[in-house]
Design a protein around this motif. Structure first.
Motif, mmCIF file in Angstrom:
data_model
loop_
_atom_site.group_PDB
_atom_site.id
_atom_site.type_symbol
_atom_site.label_atom_id
_atom_site.label_comp_id
_atom_site.label_asym_id
_atom_site.label_seq_id
_atom_site.Cartn_x
_atom_site.Cartn_y
_atom_site.Cartn_z
ATOM 1 N N GLY A 53 0.780 -1.225 0.000
ATOM 2 C CA GLY A 53 0.000 0.000 0.000
ATOM 3 C C GLY A 53 0.814 1.277 0.000
ATOM 4 O O GLY A 53 0.327 2.316 -0.437
ATOM 5 N N LEU A 54 2.035 1.246 0.467
ATOM 6 C CA LEU A 54 2.842 2.452 0.561
ATOM 7 C C LEU A 54 3.127 3.089 -0.800
ATOM 8 O O LEU A 54 3.003 4.310 -0.938
ATOM 9 N N PRO A 55 3.490 2.340 -1.831
ATOM 10 C CA PRO A 55 3.683 2.982 -3.133
ATOM 11 C C PRO A 55 2.411 3.648 -3.657
ATOM 12 O O PRO A 55 2.467 4.737 -4.223
ATOM 13 N N ALA A 56 1.268 3.025 -3.443
ATOM 14 C CA ALA A 56 0.011 3.625 -3.874
ATOM 15 C C ALA A 56 -0.267 4.908 -3.091
ATOM 16 O O ALA A 56 -0.730 5.904 -3.654
ATOM 17 N N LEU A 57 0.031 4.902 -1.813
ATOM 18 C CA LEU A 57 -0.155 6.085 -0.985
ATOM 19 C C LEU A 57 0.775 7.207 -1.431
ATOM 20 O O LEU A 57 0.364 8.369 -1.504
ATOM 21 N N MET A 58 2.011 6.882 -1.746
ATOM 22 C CA MET A 58 2.963 7.886 -2.227
ATOM 23 C C MET A 58 2.525 8.468 -3.573
ATOM 24 O O MET A 58 2.645 9.669 -3.807
#
Length: 154
Positions: A53-58
């Motif tokens: 999820g972190l890449p999508a959040l970034m």
């Protein structure tokens, strides 16, 4: 016998009690261990979800910051177009008035007609991220030429 009976009964009861408590406790430990092993299958799942999820959040954050930057640049272009149109309608240099307010790298075009002045300001928006296409925003303002004033010279 009553002493031995009591002792035997007490011993039996205590022994049975201990044995059953110990047996229940051992069974409870097995159940607890089984529950812990089942829960252990989820161990590290937060890390995996965070990694996914972190890449999508970034990406969402960068897109949001780019939109805010584009909106700010658009508002600045609109201010510059209004200033340039008003200056040109009064017979002053519209381009000079627009340059004072326009964002860096903006392109200002002033069209002077018989009755009105149209100014368009275009400016590039820096996208937050490498190798992304450049976004250009534009704003247009129109002002009536004031009577008795010589035609403005863009």
């Amino acid at each position: 016998m009553p002493v031995g009976g009591r002792g035997a009964v007490a011993g039996t009861a205590a022994g049975a009690g201990r044995g059953s408590v110990a047996g229940a406790r051992a069974g409870g430990d097995r159940e607890a261990l089984a529950a812990q092993a089942a829960a252990g299958g989820d161990r590290g799942s937060f890390t995996a979800e965070l990694a996914a999820g972190l890449p999508a959040l970034m990406l969402l954050l960068l897109a949001g910051l780019t939109v805010v930057s584009a909106a700010t640049t658009k508002a600045t272009c609109l201010d510059a177009a209004r200033e340039a149109a008003l200056a040109a309608s009064r017979g002053e240099s519209g381009r000079a008035a627009g340059v004072r307010v326009a964002p860096a790298g903006a392109d200002i075009s002033v069209e002077v007609g018989q009755e009105r002045v149209t100014v368009t300001v275009r400016a590039p928006v820096r996208t937050l991220g490498a190798n992304l296409p450049r976004i250009t925003v534009a704003a247009t303002a129109v002002a009536a030429v004031e009577p008795g004033v010589p035609l403005p010279a863009s």
